[in-house]
Design an enzyme around this catalytic site. Structure first.
Site, PDB file in Angstrom:
ATOM      1  N   ASP A 202       0.830  -1.218   0.000  1.00 30.99           N
ATOM      2  CA  ASP A 202       0.000   0.000   0.000  1.00 30.99           C
ATOM      3  C   ASP A 202       0.858   1.260   0.000  1.00 30.99           C
ATOM      4  O   ASP A 202       0.636   2.195  -0.776  1.00 30.99           O
ATOM      5  CB  ASP A 202      -0.889   0.047   1.245  1.00 30.99           C
ATOM      6  CG  ASP A 202      -1.777  -1.159   1.385  1.00 30.99           C
ATOM      7  OD1 ASP A 202      -1.280  -2.280   1.237  1.00 30.99           O
ATOM      8  OD2 ASP A 202      -2.972  -0.962   1.665  1.00 30.99           O
ATOM      9  N   THR A 203       1.840   1.275   0.905  1.00 35.95           N
ATOM     10  CA  THR A 203       2.684   2.463   1.046  1.00 35.95           C
ATOM     11  C   THR A 203       3.456   2.733  -0.233  1.00 35.95           C
ATOM     12  O   THR A 203       3.528   3.880  -0.706  1.00 35.95           O
ATOM     13  CB  THR A 203       3.664   2.279   2.219  1.00 35.95           C
ATOM     14  OG1 THR A 203       2.923   2.063   3.420  1.00 35.95           O
ATOM     15  CG2 THR A 203       4.549   3.497   2.376  1.00 35.95           C
TER      16      THR A 203
END
Length: 407
Positions: A202-203
């Site tokens: 996600d990051t």
């Protein structure tokens, strides 16, 4: 005028029969107990509240319990539910596979525990459907979010996001919330560049999107921590730190094709300002006067605060210098309608020239006053106000000349 990129097209309002506008992926590993209630609840919510066709994809990343059997039962029971089986673990791997295979123009995912209130789902994806935004994330760290979780997880979450801001210059507020969405055309360009297959997925995706100039929409969410969470906090934290280091090196060394991404996906700059002052003299005078009143009050307050410890002349210098910089910035934006960085240095030089003239007027007035008498504080302030009025008139003429837009 500077060219801008065309706005991203909105999702077709009336899609072809049977084609889903939204695909919600639920990545799971050994979730035979929670999977059924989660998918049925999600399906019921979408049926009742989502105005477009949808699908739900259960992305089973190598479960070894009864999860695959539960997923097949759900797919047989609910026509909008599909199952994707992977032979290797990794949430990032599951999302990459499910999103890459989906025909839907808007892709989302959420955790199987449904910690996030589903009322935020439509606000999450609506800006993507309309074409306003490119990615959307739920945030537990907004002021209007309502979150129930332990102190340890709260500290870890906030610390991690602060680390991202410092190490990777992240501007999004919550990288870890399991409630995100992305446009499929954007995902097609970004997913090949995301290397992580686990929790850092996600990051990494969000950092690449930000660096590519994409618009990330944030939705405050109501979120209740799952006490039965199986996430290994220590192992996940170490993997995230390694991911931050790897991604940071790639950004520093230029290993990622960010310029190409920005050209393909990013939004262009806003149009240039018109080649003339956008408002007439009467309105400029009114706004300049308002800024001037505020600046004079600030100047007098600063002078009074510094008069005792510094003396009259140093206090006058300090108060004039601080208010001059703020005054130039305020007049630049509010009085003369100048935004952006273009010619900002020249404008502030002109402001400092006006400051120097104002300093000469006020300091000269103070010197003349003290040479002829021993004034009380009221007389001293009266002289300063009079001198400042003369300096203000001169300042308006200089700033108006400096900030008249040129092509």
């Amino acid at each position: 005028m500077t060219d801008t990129y065309a706005p991203r097209a909105a999702v077709q309002a009336r899609p072809a029969a049977g084609s889903a506008v939204l695909d919600v992926v639920v990545p799971v590993y050994n979730e035979e107990a929670d999977l059924g209630p989660c998918v049925r609840r999600l399906h019921a919510h979408l049926t009742a509240h989502f105005p477009y066709p949808f699908r739900i994809t259960v992305a089973d990343n190598a479960s070894v319990d009864g999860t695959p059997a539960v997923a097949r039962v759900l797919a047989d029971e609910l026509p909008e539910v599909g199952v994707l089986r992977l032979d290797e673990k990794g949430r990032g791997r599951a999302l990459r596979a499910a999103w890459s295979a989906s025909p839907a123009p808007v892709l989302a995912y959420m955790d199987v525990d449904l910690s996030t209130d589903l009322a935020a789902l439509l606000p999450l994806v609506a800006p993507l459907i309309s074409g306003h935004s490119d990615l959307a994330i739920g945030t537990r760290l907004a002021r209007t979010s309502r979150v129930v979780r332990g102190a340890k997880r709260e500290v870890i979450s906030r610390g991690y996001n602060l680390l991202l801001r410092g190490a990777l210059a992240a501007r999004f507020s919550d990288a870890q919330c399991g409630f995100k969405a992305i446009r499929a055309d954007v995902a097609a360009e970004l997913l090949p560049l995301v290397r992580d297959t686990g929790w850092f997925f996600d990051t990494e995706l969000l950092v690449l999107a930000q660096r590519a100039g994409l618009r990330i929409h944030e939705v405050p969410v109501d979120w209740v921590d799952d006490p039965d969470s199986r996430v290994d906090i220590v192992a996940t934290a170490l993997a995230d730190l390694r991911g931050i280091g790897r991604l940071g090196r790639a950004l520093v060394t230029g290993a990622l094709p960010l310029a190409q991404l920005r050209a393909q996906l990013g939004r262009g700059p806003l149009p240039a300002l018109p080649a003339q002052v956008p408002i007439g003299l009467p309105r400029q005078l009114a706004r300049f006067a308002a800024v001037g009143v505020a600046s004079t009050l600030a100047y007098l307050l600063l002078f009074l605060l510094a008069r005792g410890p510094l003396g009259a002349q140093p206090a006058n210098l300090l108060a004039l210098l601080l208010t001059a910089v703020a005054n130039t910035a305020a007049n630049r934006r509010l009085t003369f309608g100048v935004t952006g960085r273009r010619h900002a240095g020249r404008h502030h030089v002109q402001g400092l020239l006006a400051f120097a003239l104002g300093l000469a007027l006020t300091s000269g007035s103070l010197a003349a006053l003290h040479a002829t008498t021993t004034p009380n504080r009221a007389l001293e302030l009266t002289v300063l106000v009079t001198a400042n009025l003369a300096a203000t008139a001169l300042r308006f003429l200089l700033l108006r000349l400096a900030m008249h837009h040129r092509p």
